[in-house]
Design a protein around this motif. Sequence first.
Motif, PDB file in Angstrom:
ATOM      1  N   GLN A   6       1.036  -1.129  -0.043  1.00 25.87           N
ATOM      2  CA  GLN A   6      -0.021   0.057   0.058  1.00 25.87           C
ATOM      3  C   GLN A   6       0.846   1.252   0.056  1.00 25.87           C
ATOM      4  OE1 GLN A   6      -2.558  -2.077   3.196  1.00 25.87           O
ATOM      5  NE2 GLN A   6      -3.704  -0.310   2.497  1.00 25.87           N
ATOM      6  N   THR A  20     -10.455   6.681  -3.241  1.00 26.28           N
ATOM      7  CA  THR A  20      -9.879   5.349  -3.900  1.00 26.28           C
ATOM      8  C   THR A  20      -8.456   4.842  -3.074  1.00 26.28           C
ATOM      9  OG1 THR A  20     -11.083   5.408  -5.878  1.00 26.28           O
ATOM     10  CG2 THR A  20      -9.317   3.860  -5.510  1.00 26.28           C
ATOM     11  N   SER A  22      -5.436   2.653  -2.852  1.00 23.47           N
ATOM     12  CA  SER A  22      -4.734   1.775  -3.894  1.00 23.47           C
ATOM     13  C   SER A  22      -3.878   0.536  -3.176  1.00 23.47           C
ATOM     14  CB  SER A  22      -3.601   2.401  -4.513  1.00 23.47           C
ATOM     15  OG  SER A  22      -3.936   3.472  -5.183  1.00 23.47           O
ATOM     16  N   CYS A  23      -3.882  -0.367  -3.808  1.00 18.85           N
ATOM     17  CA  CYS A  23      -3.081  -1.751  -3.219  1.00 18.85           C
ATOM     18  C   CYS A  23      -2.377  -2.620  -4.346  1.00 18.85           C
ATOM     19  CB  CYS A  23      -3.992  -2.631  -2.308  1.00 18.85           C
ATOM     20  SG  CYS A  23      -3.511  -4.351  -2.033  1.00 18.85           S
ATOM     21  N   THR A  24      -1.562  -3.040  -4.269  1.00 21.57           N
ATOM     22  CA  THR A  24      -0.593  -3.995  -5.220  1.00 21.57           C
ATOM     23  C   THR A  24      -0.343  -5.160  -4.504  1.00 21.57           C
ATOM     24  OG1 THR A  24       1.276  -3.024  -5.166  1.00 21.57           O
ATOM     25  CG2 THR A  24      -0.381  -2.108  -6.925  1.00 21.57           C
ATOM     26  N   SER A  74      -3.592  -5.569  -9.034  1.00 17.47           N
ATOM     27  CA  SER A  74      -4.070  -4.350  -8.274  1.00 17.47           C
ATOM     28  C   SER A  74      -5.325  -4.573  -7.735  1.00 17.47           C
ATOM     29  CB  SER A  74      -4.213  -3.055  -9.289  1.00 17.47           C
ATOM     30  OG  SER A  74      -4.712  -2.121  -8.755  1.00 17.47           O
ATOM     31  N   SER A  76      -7.634  -2.163  -5.800  1.00 17.32           N
ATOM     32  CA  SER A  76      -7.869  -0.853  -4.915  1.00 17.32           C
ATOM     33  C   SER A  76      -9.554  -0.767  -4.317  1.00 17.32           C
ATOM     34  CB  SER A  76      -7.907   0.426  -5.913  1.00 17.32           C
ATOM     35  OG  SER A  76      -8.689   0.194  -7.086  1.00 17.32           O
TER      36      SER A  76
END
Lengths: 116, 114
Positions: A6, A20, A22-24, A74, A76
């Motif tokens: 994150q 929003t 985010s997260c990968t 990804s 999100s």
Amino acid sequence: AQTVTQSQPEMSVQEAETVTLSCTYDTSESDYYLFWYKQPPSRQMILVIRQEAYKQQNATENRFSVNFQKAAKSFSLKISDSQLGDAAMYFCASRRISGNTGKLIFGQGTTLQVKP
Amino acid sequence: DVKVTQSSRYLVKRTGEKVFLECVQDMDHENMFWYRQDPGLGLRLIYFSYDVKMKEKGDIPEGYSVSREKKERFSLILESASTNQTSMYLCASSPGDRVGEGYTFGSGTRLTVV
């Protein structure tokens, strides 16, 4: 090994607006679950939303929805009509499906501030 | 409606003390976990257990041990507390066969070692 990232330590949003987070992630597993957890000041972790990787359709729970891009790894979280009670730390996590001891791997967390 | 209970919300211990953090769940879950939470690092897994008397090391087991003598109870032990173990400790449980349910967490124990 699974990893979750994150990249936004802090975010802020105006009440009633949309934000929003985010997260990968990275995994070698073919199937897995992804989660978003909320940790308010009370410290009680609450499951917000989950997504199984093989499902194409993005999960939705009331004002919370995800944008799951499997190829890009990804995941999100979109919060619509933000409310003061949404202020919390949010954690993205992944968990492999194979085996019943699959551990949750967490990201670093994003602190969300909601401004009145 | 409390499902995962951690025995202490706040704890202050001295360096070198042996510290026990207790966690009890009432959902008959097979799996139990101990994480520590530090700013900027998220939650890191210390130990987990998938059955009574079974345990496995997580990512940061050094300085910790665990005990699971009964299905509902999972204890984290700091053999000799050090200041770098000052942290928030979260216990969680999950069913063994329903991976998609994620975890149920306790409310955390904020441990300060002085």
